[in-house]
Design a protein around this motif. Structure first.
Motif, PDB file in Angstrom:
ATOM      1  N   PHE A  45     -86.312  27.811  69.207  1.00 16.49           N
ATOM      2  CA  PHE A  45     -86.508  27.307  70.581  1.00 16.49           C
ATOM      3  C   PHE A  45     -85.152  26.699  71.071  1.00 16.49           C
ATOM      4  CE2 PHE A  45     -86.219  23.513  67.664  1.00 16.49           C
ATOM      5  CZ  PHE A  45     -85.213  22.627  68.185  1.00 16.49           C
ATOM      6  N   ALA A  46     -83.983  27.120  70.541  1.00 15.80           N
ATOM      7  CA  ALA A  46     -82.837  26.850  71.194  1.00 15.80           C
ATOM      8  C   ALA A  46     -81.475  27.882  70.451  1.00 15.80           C
ATOM      9  CB  ALA A  46     -82.500  25.584  71.202  1.00 15.80           C
ATOM     10  N   VAL A  47     -80.785  28.234  71.284  1.00 15.54           N
ATOM     11  CA  VAL A  47     -79.449  28.999  71.018  1.00 15.54           C
ATOM     12  C   VAL A  47     -78.390  27.708  71.032  1.00 15.54           C
ATOM     13  CG1 VAL A  47     -77.654  30.728  71.674  1.00 15.54           C
ATOM     14  CG2 VAL A  47     -80.217  31.166  72.054  1.00 15.54           C
ATOM     15  N   ILE A  48     -77.767  27.754  69.973  1.00 18.85           N
ATOM     16  CA  ILE A  48     -76.418  26.763  69.791  1.00 18.85           C
ATOM     17  C   ILE A  48     -75.192  27.818  69.645  1.00 18.85           C
ATOM     18  CG2 ILE A  48     -75.510  24.864  68.637  1.00 18.85           C
ATOM     19  CD1 ILE A  48     -78.133  24.181  69.745  1.00 18.85           C
ATOM     20  N   VAL A  49     -74.428  27.517  70.480  1.00 25.72           N
ATOM     21  CA  VAL A  49     -72.969  28.174  70.516  1.00 25.72           C
ATOM     22  C   VAL A  49     -72.085  27.082  69.919  1.00 25.72           C
ATOM     23  CG1 VAL A  49     -71.298  29.533  71.682  1.00 25.72           C
ATOM     24  CG2 VAL A  49     -73.536  29.770  72.444  1.00 25.72           C
ATOM     25  N   GLY A  50     -71.764  27.173  68.804  1.00 27.39           N
ATOM     26  CA  GLY A  50     -70.917  26.111  67.991  1.00 27.39           C
ATOM     27  C   GLY A  50     -69.831  26.418  67.647  1.00 27.39           C
ATOM     28  N   CYS A  51     -68.978  25.437  67.257  1.00 24.25           N
ATOM     29  CA  CYS A  51     -67.771  25.764  66.610  1.00 24.25           C
ATOM     30  C   CYS A  51     -68.053  25.993  65.120  1.00 24.25           C
ATOM     31  CB  CYS A  51     -66.792  24.530  66.598  1.00 24.25           C
ATOM     32  SG  CYS A  51     -65.256  24.742  65.752  1.00 24.25           S
ATOM     33  N   SER A  52     -67.000  26.743  64.378  1.00 19.46           N
ATOM     34  CA  SER A  52     -67.140  27.058  63.262  1.00 19.46           C
ATOM     35  C   SER A  52     -66.718  26.040  62.013  1.00 19.46           C
ATOM     36  CB  SER A  52     -66.274  28.328  62.711  1.00 19.46           C
ATOM     37  OG  SER A  52     -66.517  29.439  63.434  1.00 19.46           O
ATOM     38  N   ASP A  53     -66.476  24.794  62.612  1.00 22.30           N
ATOM     39  CA  ASP A  53     -65.954  23.544  61.522  1.00 22.30           C
ATOM     40  C   ASP A  53     -67.027  23.313  60.884  1.00 22.30           C
ATOM     41  OD1 ASP A  53     -65.312  20.664  61.117  1.00 22.30           O
ATOM     42  OD2 ASP A  53     -64.018  21.117  62.910  1.00 22.30           O
ATOM     43  N   SER A  54     -66.797  23.210  59.582  1.00 23.92           N
ATOM     44  CA  SER A  54     -67.428  22.807  58.562  1.00 23.92           C
ATOM     45  C   SER A  54     -68.191  21.475  58.662  1.00 23.92           C
ATOM     46  CB  SER A  54     -67.058  23.004  57.335  1.00 23.92           C
ATOM     47  OG  SER A  54     -65.891  21.893  56.972  1.00 23.92           O
ATOM     48  N   ARG A  55     -67.740  20.767  59.502  1.00 24.78           N
ATOM     49  CA  ARG A  55     -68.169  19.338  59.843  1.00 24.78           C
ATOM     50  C   ARG A  55     -69.355  19.310  60.800  1.00 24.78           C
ATOM     51  NH1 ARG A  55     -62.671  16.766  61.196  1.00 24.78           N
ATOM     52  NH2 ARG A  55     -62.521  18.455  62.163  1.00 24.78           N
ATOM     53  N   VAL A  56     -69.640  20.503  61.458  1.00 26.08           N
ATOM     54  CA  VAL A  56     -70.516  20.586  62.522  1.00 26.08           C
ATOM     55  C   VAL A  56     -71.494  21.592  62.280  1.00 26.08           C
ATOM     56  CG1 VAL A  56     -70.580  20.642  65.077  1.00 26.08           C
ATOM     57  CG2 VAL A  56     -68.339  19.897  64.158  1.00 26.08           C
ATOM     58  N   PRO A  57     -72.434  21.151  61.292  1.00 19.08           N
ATOM     59  CA  PRO A  57     -73.624  22.154  61.082  1.00 19.08           C
ATOM     60  C   PRO A  57     -74.734  21.897  62.079  1.00 19.08           C
ATOM     61  CG  PRO A  57     -73.658  20.330  59.415  1.00 19.08           C
ATOM     62  CD  PRO A  57     -72.422  20.066  60.370  1.00 19.08           C
ATOM     63  N   PRO A  58     -75.409  22.792  63.062  1.00 14.76           N
ATOM     64  CA  PRO A  58     -76.134  22.528  63.885  1.00 14.76           C
ATOM     65  C   PRO A  58     -77.621  22.272  63.289  1.00 14.76           C
ATOM     66  CG  PRO A  58     -74.957  24.376  64.555  1.00 14.76           C
ATOM     67  CD  PRO A  58     -74.614  24.078  63.205  1.00 14.76           C
ATOM     68  N   GLN A  59     -78.052  22.830  62.247  1.00 20.99           N
ATOM     69  CA  GLN A  59     -79.364  22.584  61.731  1.00 20.99           C
ATOM     70  C   GLN A  59     -79.462  21.124  61.273  1.00 20.99           C
ATOM     71  OE1 GLN A  59     -77.790  25.672  60.927  1.00 20.99           O
ATOM     72  NE2 GLN A  59     -79.618  27.132  60.684  1.00 20.99           N
ATOM     73  N   ILE A  60     -78.292  20.551  60.716  1.00 22.34           N
ATOM     74  CA  ILE A  60     -78.260  19.197  60.115  1.00 22.34           C
ATOM     75  C   ILE A  60     -78.177  18.258  61.309  1.00 22.34           C
ATOM     76  CG2 ILE A  60     -76.881  17.611  58.649  1.00 22.34           C
ATOM     77  CD1 ILE A  60     -76.349  20.092  56.846  1.00 22.34           C
ATOM     78  N   ILE A  61     -77.168  18.384  62.252  1.00 25.05           N
ATOM     79  CA  ILE A  61     -77.046  17.322  63.089  1.00 25.05           C
ATOM     80  C   ILE A  61     -77.941  17.324  64.402  1.00 25.05           C
ATOM     81  CG2 ILE A  61     -74.408  17.351  63.033  1.00 25.05           C
ATOM     82  CD1 ILE A  61     -74.262  18.785  65.617  1.00 25.05           C
ATOM     83  N   PHE A  62     -78.913  18.422  64.287  1.00 29.07           N
ATOM     84  CA  PHE A  62     -80.048  18.350  65.212  1.00 29.07           C
ATOM     85  C   PHE A  62     -81.282  18.120  64.245  1.00 29.07           C
ATOM     86  CE2 PHE A  62     -77.221  20.769  68.010  1.00 29.07           C
ATOM     87  CZ  PHE A  62     -77.250  19.809  68.861  1.00 29.07           C
ATOM     88  N   ASP A  63     -81.277  17.883  63.068  1.00 25.83           N
ATOM     89  CA  ASP A  63     -82.503  17.732  62.012  1.00 25.83           C
ATOM     90  C   ASP A  63     -83.441  18.687  62.318  1.00 25.83           C
ATOM     91  OD1 ASP A  63     -83.744  16.718  59.889  1.00 25.83           O
ATOM     92  OD2 ASP A  63     -84.835  15.214  61.286  1.00 25.83           O
TER      93      ASP A  63
END
Length: 194
Positions: A45-63
């Motif tokens: 439902f969404a594209v996330i263009v994010g940083c590779s930083d290990s502290r920023v995992p999109p699936q987790i921070i967006f549940d």
């Protein structure tokens, strides 16, 4: 709270981040049933263009779970032709209607660019791409790193929006929205720039 995909994509991200930041994630779509469901195809439902930083995992921070998000991660959440091609695939072939450029606090790539760190190899390409955001930040009031992170997000949003022919066409037709967002590593909260 039952999980549903009948809401608009931005609402799903906002609600998911609220659950995560408050310590009450529901971990949707993480079971074998979901794995079987998406084995024959995907419809994120969404594209996330994010940083590779290990502290920023999109699936987790967006549940969110398997098959929910189409994620492109590069240090500094920068966008190049390969990333644009990946976005095009998601929006044209998978029907995804929202692209979010997700920057974050304490971004090492932006901090390296601000500090003028001399890097070897291909890391220089990342810093070079971020430098226009840094140069703009140096002329703005406030914290240079904070401003550079925001400028970099905005710059990548504009790069995506202006990408022709596929992305810009879908935006003009009202079939695609591209926005920026900022994740605070300390609080877990995502602020959306709509």
């Amino acid at each position: 709270m039952p999980y549903t995909t009948e809401k608009d994509p931005l609402t799903l991200l906002i609600e998911g981040n609220k659950r995560y930041a408050s310590g009450h994630p529901i971990h949707p779509h993480e079971d074998s049933e979901r794995r079987k469901e998406v084995s024959s195809g995907q419809k994120p439902f969404a594209v996330i263009v994010g940083c590779s930083d290990s502290r920023v995992p999109p699936q987790i921070i967006f549940d969110q779970g398997i098959g929910d998000l189409f994620i492109i991660r590069v240090a500094g959440n920068i966008v190049d032709d390969v990333a644009l091609g990946s976005i095009e695939y998601a929006v044209e072939h998978l029907g995804t209607e929202l692209v979010v450029v997700l920057g974050h606090s304490k971004c090492g790539a932006v901090m390296a660019a601000v500090n003028g760190t001399e890097e070897d190899g291909h890391i220089r390409c990342i810093i070079k791409t971020i430098m226009p955001a840094v140069e703009k930040a140096r002329k703005q009031e406030g914290d240079v790193i904070v401003n550079a992170i925001r400028n970099n997000i905005d710059m990548m949003v504009e790069t995506i929006k202006n990408s022709e022919p596929i992305i810009s066409k879908l935006i003009k037709k009202g079939k695609l929205k591209v926005i920026g967002a900022h994740y605070d590593i300390d609080t877990g909260v995502v602020e959306f720039y709509t």
